[in-house]
Write an enzyme that holds these catalytic residues in place. Sequence first.
Site, PDB file in Angstrom:
ATOM      1  N   LYS A   1       0.882  -1.175   0.000  1.00  0.00           N
ATOM      2  CA  LYS A   1       0.000   0.000   0.000  1.00  0.00           C
ATOM      3  C   LYS A   1       0.920   1.226   0.000  1.00  0.00           C
ATOM      4  O   LYS A   1       1.353   1.696   1.046  1.00  0.00           O
ATOM      5  CB  LYS A   1      -0.892  -0.034   1.251  1.00  0.00           C
TER       6      LYS A   1
ATOM      7  N   ARG B   1       0.061   9.844  -2.307  1.00  0.00           N
ATOM      8  CA  ARG B   1       0.466  11.144  -2.853  1.00  0.00           C
ATOM      9  C   ARG B   1       1.324  11.019  -4.106  1.00  0.00           C
ATOM     10  O   ARG B   1       1.335  11.902  -4.944  1.00  0.00           O
ATOM     11  CB  ARG B   1       1.202  11.948  -1.777  1.00  0.00           C
TER      12      ARG B   1
ATOM     13  N   CYS C   1      13.859  11.015   6.002  1.00  0.00           N
ATOM     14  CA  CYS C   1      13.855  10.652   7.422  1.00  0.00           C
ATOM     15  C   CYS C   1      15.268  10.678   7.989  1.00  0.00           C
ATOM     16  O   CYS C   1      15.457  10.633   9.197  1.00  0.00           O
ATOM     17  CB  CYS C   1      13.248   9.288   7.631  1.00  0.00           C
TER      18      CYS C   1
ATOM     19  N   GLU D   1       9.531  17.095  14.198  1.00  0.00           N
ATOM     20  CA  GLU D   1      10.041  16.826  12.846  1.00  0.00           C
ATOM     21  C   GLU D   1       9.317  17.773  11.888  1.00  0.00           C
ATOM     22  O   GLU D   1       8.091  17.717  11.760  1.00  0.00           O
ATOM     23  CB  GLU D   1       9.740  15.375  12.455  1.00  0.00           C
TER      24      GLU D   1
HETATM   25  P1  NAD Z   1       2.473   9.146   6.855  1.00  0.00           P
HETATM   26  O1  NAD Z   1       2.626   8.516   8.176  1.00  0.00           O
HETATM   27  O2  NAD Z   1       1.521  10.257   6.694  1.00  0.00           O
HETATM   28  O3  NAD Z   1       2.011   8.038   5.774  1.00  0.00           O
HETATM   29  C1  NAD Z   1       2.693   6.822   5.634  1.00  0.00           C
HETATM   30  C2  NAD Z   1       1.706   5.771   5.131  1.00  0.00           C
HETATM   31  O4  NAD Z   1       0.668   5.606   6.093  1.00  0.00           O
HETATM   32  C3  NAD Z   1       1.038   6.144   3.810  1.00  0.00           C
HETATM   33  O5  NAD Z   1       0.945   5.000   3.006  1.00  0.00           O
HETATM   34  C4  NAD Z   1      -0.327   6.626   4.253  1.00  0.00           C
HETATM   35  O6  NAD Z   1      -1.332   6.401   3.284  1.00  0.00           O
HETATM   36  C5  NAD Z   1      -0.607   5.811   5.500  1.00  0.00           C
HETATM   37  N1  NAD Z   1      -1.449   6.536   6.462  1.00  0.00           N
HETATM   38  C6  NAD Z   1      -1.530   7.879   6.637  1.00  0.00           C
HETATM   39  N2  NAD Z   1      -2.405   8.165   7.622  1.00  0.00           N
HETATM   40  C7  NAD Z   1      -2.877   6.990   8.080  1.00  0.00           C
HETATM   41  C8  NAD Z   1      -3.800   6.631   9.101  1.00  0.00           C
HETATM   42  N3  NAD Z   1      -4.426   7.565   9.845  1.00  0.00           N
HETATM   43  N4  NAD Z   1      -4.053   5.334   9.316  1.00  0.00           N
HETATM   44  C9  NAD Z   1      -3.435   4.390   8.593  1.00  0.00           C
HETATM   45  N5  NAD Z   1      -2.546   4.667   7.596  1.00  0.00           N
HETATM   46  C10 NAD Z   1      -2.271   5.948   7.351  1.00  0.00           C
HETATM   47  O7  NAD Z   1       3.948   9.561   6.362  1.00  0.00           O
HETATM   48  P2  NAD Z   1       4.348  10.390   5.067  1.00  0.00           P
HETATM   49  O8  NAD Z   1       3.952  11.813   5.263  1.00  0.00           O
HETATM   50  O9  NAD Z   1       3.907   9.689   3.850  1.00  0.00           O
HETATM   51  O10 NAD Z   1       5.938  10.247   5.130  1.00  0.00           O
HETATM   52  C11 NAD Z   1       6.753  11.089   5.887  1.00  0.00           C
HETATM   53  C12 NAD Z   1       7.073  10.486   7.236  1.00  0.00           C
HETATM   54  O11 NAD Z   1       7.684   9.219   7.065  1.00  0.00           O
HETATM   55  C13 NAD Z   1       8.074  11.310   8.030  1.00  0.00           C
HETATM   56  O12 NAD Z   1       7.677  11.317   9.362  1.00  0.00           O
HETATM   57  C14 NAD Z   1       9.381  10.544   7.869  1.00  0.00           C
HETATM   58  O13 NAD Z   1      10.319  10.730   8.886  1.00  0.00           O
HETATM   59  C15 NAD Z   1       8.879   9.155   7.845  1.00  0.00           C
HETATM   60  N6  NAD Z   1       9.839   8.255   7.216  1.00  0.00           N
HETATM   61  C16 NAD Z   1      10.528   7.429   8.040  1.00  0.00           C
HETATM   62  C17 NAD Z   1      11.473   6.595   7.497  1.00  0.00           C
HETATM   63  C18 NAD Z   1      12.254   5.671   8.374  1.00  0.00           C
HETATM   64  O14 NAD Z   1      12.907   4.801   7.844  1.00  0.00           O
HETATM   65  N7  NAD Z   1      12.220   5.810   9.682  1.00  0.00           N
HETATM   66  C19 NAD Z   1      11.710   6.585   6.128  1.00  0.00           C
HETATM   67  C20 NAD Z   1      10.967   7.436   5.314  1.00  0.00           C
HETATM   68  C21 NAD Z   1      10.023   8.264   5.887  1.00  0.00           C
END
Ligand code: NAD
Length: 497
Positions: free
Chosen positions: A172, A176, A280, A382
């Site tokens: 999944k 975006r 990240c 963040e």
């Molecule tokens: P996000 O948490 O908004 O979304 C991530 C995924 O979760 C997406 O597929 C989204 O559709 C889903 N999602 C969003 N809201 C949800 C909900 N309420 N319930 C269930 N699923 C939901 O993150 P983002 O904005 O896409 O990505 C940026 C974030 O990811 C930053 O915080 C970044 O630090 C983090 N990140 C972490 C790593 C790591 O390895 N630690 C790597 C890349 C990104």
Amino acid sequence: MERVSHFINGFMIDASERVADIFNPSTGAVTRHVGLASQDTVKLAIDAASAAFPAWRNTPPAKRAQVMFRFKGLLEANEERIAQLISEEHGKTLEDAAGELKRGIENVEYACSAPEILKGEYNRNVGPNIDAWSDFQPIGVVAGITPFNFPAMVPLWMFPLAIVCGNTFILKPSERDPSSTTLIAKLLHEAGLPKGVLNVVHGDKQAVDALIDAPEVRALSFVGSTPIAEYIYTEGTKRGKRVQALGGAKNHAVIMPDADLDNAANALMGAAYGSCGERCMAISVAVCVGDQVADALITKLRPLIDTLKVGPGTQNGLDMGPLVTKAHLNKVVGYIEQGVAAGAELVVDGRGIEIPGHPNGFFVGACLFDHVKVEHSIYTDEIFGPVLCVVRVSDLSEAMKLINDHEYGNGTCIFTRDGESARRFCDEIEVGMVGVNVPLPVPVAYHSFGGWKRSLFGDLHAYGPDGVRFYTKRKAITQRWPKAKVQEVSQFAFPSN
Ligand code: NAD
């Protein structure tokens, strides 16, 4: 308008359901729609993955690896197309997009070693005529939920390894920027993957909740923000699933008085502002040991920031593109306003940057704050934008305390020429990935990636050796072949050597 479809059981599927807009962040225009899977659509993917599992589980690892060999070739042949799609929907520069794909391909290369990495552990004669071994068996149907900021690399952290380990997979991706991920999944099928082994469903919370609720889904790999990571970990483990959930970050770079400041400043530019700070592992805090270091660093950073080339990611030769959405732009600008209001000194203000011909793009220029305090929201939270905060401390101990006290522990680095400081930093810092004169210490594919504290929920890191353990269940087998026709007596004491 073009619609990005689900990819289930080897076919593109358009269900009649809600859709979301996909933007070109450089122009602000809606360029595509993406379907948001209902529970029924997710069920189709789960059924396909469940049906494909028995045959795939029994496919020899060497055969699974051959599919990955061909996949690697197809990814390389399609690099430009994939980078273009990433850049169009995420906004990052083409070079940056190609870079993330290359790091993703490293994980495919690692997955090509399936027969080697799945070798069990064997002991002959652990007792009289008794042999013992551990087998690493697939879990079943596994789901991966991925963030917007690496639409190619992060999915490639997950499904190649899960699949060569004998699992079937439902991905999944972020709603975006889903187009590059969908293309990558299709390429894996072109490489010869049987239908149903990898399925892609697009969607939002509804699709994710359907995956969490489904008993057929045995494990969840998540990468995204910390609140959602915690939610997925809590809900998934409550239902008996194996979960690894990687979350957000606030990564500090410590600049010691003996550091080569020119090199540190150059390294910080890429680490803080590359990909518009939407990484990240981005460095968002420069911890300067001593006022002299802070003053000198800022003097070096200012002209470098002035020469940053900002523009539409799809244009060649740029350093920084726009942020991913208008909502995210507003959030980042909101943090900059909070920083100013709290009393931090905004040395370089990137707000209101104008990109000729792109008045509606989601652009913000590089920002640099000095005199940031630990209670400021620009320090605690963040931001995920091109905002670098300078914090001044008096010695290494104070710098390390600051980092160890922060709620996140994803990445960090130290710039120094002193081995003793570097060694102490590596040993005592409460962070999962540490660089010494390396600003973005993202582990290569044959190590594993993961943060500490609230940057990771679960026990095993992503990809590499931890990934193999995550995507397999250990089975310990003890086997004895008694001599034929020899009468044996019962033994009531606990068996021991
Ligand atoms: P996000 O948490 O908004 O979304 C991530 C995924 O979760 C997406 O597929 C989204 O559709 C889903 N999602 C969003 N809201 C949800 C909900 N309420 N319930 C269930 N699923 C939901 O993150 P983002 O904005 O896409 O990505 C940026 C974030 O990811 C930053 O915080 C970044 O630090 C983090 N990140 C972490 C790593 C790591 O390895 N630690 C790597 C890349 C990104």
